[in-house]
Design a protein around this motif. Sequence first.
Motif, mmCIF file in Angstrom:
data_model
loop_
_atom_site.group_PDB
_atom_site.id
_atom_site.type_symbol
_atom_site.label_atom_id
_atom_site.label_comp_id
_atom_site.label_asym_id
_atom_site.label_seq_id
_atom_site.Cartn_x
_atom_site.Cartn_y
_atom_site.Cartn_z
ATOM 1 N N LEU A 289 0.835 -1.208 0.000
ATOM 2 C CA LEU A 289 0.000 0.000 0.000
ATOM 3 C C LEU A 289 0.874 1.264 0.000
ATOM 4 O O LEU A 289 0.610 2.216 -0.743
ATOM 5 N N VAL A 290 1.915 1.274 0.835
ATOM 6 C CA VAL A 290 2.844 2.408 0.847
ATOM 7 C C VAL A 290 3.528 2.547 -0.514
ATOM 8 O O VAL A 290 3.711 3.656 -1.036
ATOM 9 N N PHE A 291 3.899 1.416 -1.088
ATOM 10 C CA PHE A 291 4.526 1.397 -2.409
ATOM 11 C C PHE A 291 3.611 2.044 -3.456
ATOM 12 O O PHE A 291 4.047 2.892 -4.240
ATOM 13 N N MET A 292 2.328 1.676 -3.448
ATOM 14 C CA MET A 292 1.386 2.229 -4.422
ATOM 15 C C MET A 292 1.229 3.742 -4.260
ATOM 16 O O MET A 292 1.145 4.474 -5.249
ATOM 17 N N VAL A 293 1.196 4.213 -3.016
ATOM 18 C CA VAL A 293 1.060 5.651 -2.769
ATOM 19 C C VAL A 293 2.282 6.409 -3.274
ATOM 20 O O VAL A 293 2.178 7.523 -3.812
ATOM 21 N N SER A 294 3.457 5.789 -3.159
ATOM 22 C CA SER A 294 4.693 6.476 -3.554
ATOM 23 C C SER A 294 4.857 6.596 -5.064
ATOM 24 O O SER A 294 5.556 7.498 -5.546
ATOM 25 N N LEU A 295 4.240 5.705 -5.820
ATOM 26 C CA LEU A 295 4.497 5.644 -7.258
ATOM 27 C C LEU A 295 4.141 6.926 -8.009
ATOM 28 O O LEU A 295 4.969 7.444 -8.778
ATOM 29 N N PRO A 296 2.925 7.482 -7.851
ATOM 30 C CA PRO A 296 2.633 8.736 -8.562
ATOM 31 C C PRO A 296 3.560 9.876 -8.154
ATOM 32 O O PRO A 296 3.895 10.727 -8.995
ATOM 33 N N LEU A 297 3.975 9.898 -6.902
ATOM 34 C CA LEU A 297 4.897 10.947 -6.450
ATOM 35 C C LEU A 297 6.242 10.825 -7.165
ATOM 36 O O LEU A 297 6.824 11.826 -7.604
ATOM 37 N N TRP A 298 6.725 9.602 -7.292
ATOM 38 C CA TRP A 298 7.968 9.381 -8.028
ATOM 39 C C TRP A 298 7.795 9.718 -9.505
ATOM 40 O O TRP A 298 8.724 10.221 -10.153
ATOM 41 N N GLY A 299 6.611 9.413 -10.056
ATOM 42 C CA GLY A 299 6.354 9.738 -11.452
ATOM 43 C C GLY A 299 6.450 11.229 -11.699
ATOM 44 O O GLY A 299 7.083 11.682 -12.674
ATOM 45 N N MET A 300 5.836 12.030 -10.825
ATOM 46 C CA MET A 300 5.910 13.487 -10.961
ATOM 47 C C MET A 300 7.338 13.989 -10.751
ATOM 48 O O MET A 300 7.781 14.929 -11.423
ATOM 49 N N PHE A 301 8.053 13.356 -9.836
ATOM 50 C CA PHE A 301 9.447 13.734 -9.589
ATOM 51 C C PHE A 301 10.278 13.555 -10.861
ATOM 52 O O PHE A 301 11.093 14.422 -11.219
ATOM 53 N N SER A 302 10.077 12.447 -11.569
ATOM 54 C CA SER A 302 10.865 12.188 -12.780
ATOM 55 C C SER A 302 10.495 13.141 -13.908
ATOM 56 O O SER A 302 11.339 13.472 -14.743
ATOM 57 N N ASP A 303 9.239 13.561 -13.968
ATOM 58 C CA ASP A 303 8.838 14.514 -15.003
ATOM 59 C C ASP A 303 9.534 15.862 -14.819
ATOM 60 O O ASP A 303 9.641 16.643 -15.764
ATOM 61 N N ARG A 304 10.000 16.100 -13.634
ATOM 62 C CA ARG A 304 10.709 17.360 -13.376
ATOM 63 C C ARG A 304 12.230 17.183 -13.387
ATOM 64 O O ARG A 304 12.954 18.015 -13.948
ATOM 65 N N PHE A 305 12.728 16.094 -12.791
ATOM 66 C CA PHE A 305 14.168 15.951 -12.610
ATOM 67 C C PHE A 305 14.813 14.890 -13.503
ATOM 68 O O PHE A 305 16.039 14.766 -13.504
ATOM 69 N N GLY A 306 14.015 14.125 -14.229
ATOM 70 C CA GLY A 306 14.592 13.187 -15.178
ATOM 71 C C GLY A 306 14.484 11.735 -14.761
ATOM 72 O O GLY A 306 14.407 11.406 -13.581
#
Length: 444
Positions: A289-306
Motif C-alpha cells: 500500500l505504501v509502495f502504491m502511494v509512492s508511485l505517482p509521487l515518483w512519477g511526478m518527480f521524474s517529469d521534473r528531474f529526469g
Amino acid sequence: MTTIPAAAPPAPRQSAFRTLLGTGVGNALEWYDWNIYASFAIYMSRELFSSKDPTSAFLETMGIFAVAFVARPFGGAFFGWLADRIGRKHALAIAVIFASGGSLLIAVCPTYHQVGAWSSLILLLARLIQGLAHGGELPSAQTYLSEMAPPNRRGLWASAIYVTGSFGLTLGLLFGVVLRDTLGSDAMNQYGWRIPFAAGAVLGVFAFWIRERMEETEAFEDEKKAGELKKSLVREVLKHKKIALQVIGMTCGLTVAYYIWSVSTASVAQKNLGYSTNDAFGASIIGNLVFMVSLPLWGMFSDRFGRKTNMLIAMIGCAVLYVPLNNMVRGGNEFWRLVVAICVMLVLLGAYLAIAPAAYAEMFPTEVRATAFGVPYAIAIALFGGTAPYIMSAWAATPNRFVIYVIVLLLISAATILTLPETKGIDLSYHPKFNPRPDDVATS
C-alpha cells in the motif's frame, strides 16, 4: 549531457480515465494471476498431482509456476510483434484473452484422480498460455500508455502500470484470505481454489471488452502512414541490440530486489525468522500500500528531474541500504521491523518502477518499440527475477552470499543506467537523436 527538449503536449485522443483503465485492468489481471497461483499452489498440488508424495507434488506445482517465466520472452516477442505491426490496442486485447483462457483452463482442470497425469499436463499448458500472455502484456501496455501520455506528464502516467499491478497482487492476497476464512480447509481442497481462477477469467473478458473500444496511439498511426511498418521487423530490432543489452543490464538488479522484497521477504520471515502469519501478511499488505502511494509521487518527480535521477536513486539506494534492512528483519521478530524494512525498500524501488514504462519506451523508436523492449525485458525477468526464489533457497545456509549477489546486480544496473542519455519528455512519435532513420542520417 544533452537533453532532448520536451515536445508540446498533443491534443488528447481519448480520456485519461479510459487510457488508464484500459491498460490497468489487464496489468492488474497479470499480477493477480501470478499471485493467486502462488497462494493456492498447496491446494492445487493435492488435486492435480499424485497424492502419494505431497512434498513432491507441491514442488512440481511450483515448477510449473516457474515455466511461465520461461514462456515470457516468447510472449514478449510474439505480442511485441503484434503491437508493432497491427497496433498496440489489438495486441493488448489479444494478450488479455490469452490470460483469461489460461485462468479458465486452471479453473476447470480435471483432477489427478479423474484423468491421471493429464491433469498436470493441462495445468502446464495453462501456465504456458498465461506466460505467453504476461510476457506480452507489459511491453504492449507500457508502450500504449507511454505513447498516449502527454510528454510532460509521461512519468506520472507511467506510474499507473505498477499501481494497478500492485492492486491486482493485493486483491489476490485478500481474495485468498477471505476464501480460506469463509470456506474452510475441506472446501478449499475440493473446489475453493478454483474460484479465484474463474474470477480471473471473467476479469479477462471484461478487460478485453474495454480494450477493444480504446483508440490506437497517434505515434503508431503516424508510423503506419509513413510506411515504416513495412520494414523487416527482425532487421530493425537487431539494429538496437546494444540498447537491448542495456535493458537487461538496467533490469537485472531491479527485478531481483523487487521480487524478494515485494513477495518473498514476508514468506521467509514467517518460515525461517519466527514472525507470525498475521505479522508477515500484514507487513506485506502495508508495504504494498505504501509502495502504491509512492508511485505517482515518483512519477511526478521524474517529469521534473529526469528518468536517470529516479533510477539511480532506486538502484544505489537499495544497494546501500540492503544490508541494514536485511539485518533489521533478522534482528528480531517484532512486527515493526518487518514493516519498516519492506516499506523503505519498496519505496526506493518505486523510484524506478514508477517510471520504468516511460523510460523503456523512450529508449526505442516507434516501429520496434514493443518488440525491441519486450524481448530483452522478458529475458531479464526470466533469468534474474524468475530464478531469485530458487537461488535464495539454495543459499539459505549462507544467506550473506545471496545478499552479495543482489547488491552486485543492483550496482550493475546502476552502472548501466549511467551509460544512458536522459530522455525525459521526448516526442515518442519520432526519435531523431538515439535511433535515427536512414534518411535522417543521409541528410544530417
